[in-house]
Design an enzyme around this catalytic site. Sequence first.
Site, PDB file in Angstrom:
ATOM      1  N   HIS A   1       0.836  -1.208   0.000  1.00 42.42           N
ATOM      2  CA  HIS A   1       0.000   0.000   0.000  1.00 42.42           C
ATOM      3  C   HIS A   1       0.870   1.258   0.000  1.00 42.42           C
ATOM      4  O   HIS A   1       0.684   2.155  -0.836  1.00 42.42           O
ATOM      5  CB  HIS A   1      -0.904  -0.024   1.239  1.00 42.42           C
ATOM      6  CG  HIS A   1      -1.830   1.143   1.354  1.00 42.42           C
ATOM      7  ND1 HIS A   1      -3.191   1.035   1.195  1.00 42.42           N
ATOM      8  CD2 HIS A   1      -1.597   2.466   1.619  1.00 42.42           C
ATOM      9  CE1 HIS A   1      -3.744   2.225   1.352  1.00 42.42           C
ATOM     10  NE2 HIS A   1      -2.792   3.112   1.614  1.00 42.42           N
ATOM     11  N   GLU A   2       1.821   1.308   0.912  1.00 42.66           N
ATOM     12  CA  GLU A   2       2.667   2.501   1.016  1.00 42.66           C
ATOM     13  C   GLU A   2       3.605   2.628  -0.177  1.00 42.66           C
ATOM     14  O   GLU A   2       3.953   3.742  -0.587  1.00 42.66           O
ATOM     15  CB  GLU A   2       3.456   2.480   2.323  1.00 42.66           C
ATOM     16  CG  GLU A   2       2.601   2.357   3.592  1.00 42.66           C
ATOM     17  CD  GLU A   2       1.522   3.418   3.700  1.00 42.66           C
ATOM     18  OE1 GLU A   2       1.682   4.500   3.090  1.00 42.66           O
ATOM     19  OE2 GLU A   2       0.515   3.172   4.393  1.00 42.66           O
TER      20      GLU A   2
ATOM     21  N   HIS B   1       1.877   4.379  -2.924  1.00 41.50           N
ATOM     22  CA  HIS B   1       1.958   5.829  -2.684  1.00 41.50           C
ATOM     23  C   HIS B   1       3.310   6.378  -3.143  1.00 41.50           C
ATOM     24  O   HIS B   1       3.377   7.452  -3.754  1.00 41.50           O
ATOM     25  CB  HIS B   1       1.783   6.134  -1.193  1.00 41.50           C
ATOM     26  CG  HIS B   1       0.385   5.989  -0.695  1.00 41.50           C
ATOM     27  ND1 HIS B   1      -0.717   6.290  -1.466  1.00 41.50           N
ATOM     28  CD2 HIS B   1      -0.100   5.590   0.519  1.00 41.50           C
ATOM     29  CE1 HIS B   1      -1.818   6.084  -0.758  1.00 41.50           C
ATOM     30  NE2 HIS B   1      -1.474   5.653   0.441  1.00 41.50           N
TER      31      HIS B   1
END
Length: 237
Positions: free
Chosen positions: A136-137, A140
């Site tokens: 997820h990160e 980003h």
Amino acid sequence: MSDSQPGSTSSTGGKSDSGYIPGDDTWTQWRNIFAILTGKMTDEGKEQFRIARDIRNEAADCKRCEDQRDYLLQYSPIIRFLSDNIRQLGGDLSSHNIYCRRCTSRKAGGFDPEYGILLCANEMKDQGHLEDTMAHEMVHAYDHLRFKVDWTDNLRHAACTEIRASSLSGECRWAREFFRRGQWKFTQQHQECVRRRAILSVRARPGCKDEAHAEKVVNEVWDSCFRDTRPFDEIYR
């Protein structure tokens, strides 16, 4: 003697009005656990118990997080793929800027363009949870390099990268929703999970007025951002 005030410690063995008993010995821990199981501990007490547990287990939690992080960086297909694509854009994410720390807020992790990725070691349930959080990160991070995300003032940018991160990381796959979060739907489950998590993330940003505002922003960018699976050819898992 005056009565104990809410949240203060009484004279009976250090027990507070919240039902939480301070102490690290095994007997005290069992008393706290039984208080939770029998409904005798308030929400405030449960939070006190959680914080004390996290502090007590900080070294072990961080060590486990670091070991799993290093394993995933070397062997996880999705983590290696994202690492390679971030590197192609001039970025570098590895053990030197993916940090395992004890977090005081209830979140799994975060990304900062200047410092890297934070993994909340005390919130990680297992290696699969850590893998989803890292992915997820890292989405980003990819978006920051590829699309020049405005993290401070542009809620549409924030909504788009949250949609993509929740969709592509694997955290919204059916098994994760079914077994961990108790979401029982079979149809449109992935989309509903992505939308729900994106709205929650946008809602937490300073520029967002309320949940209706967050939902409006997510809806405005939904179609284009949900369809955009870069750097994957399709939703990986």
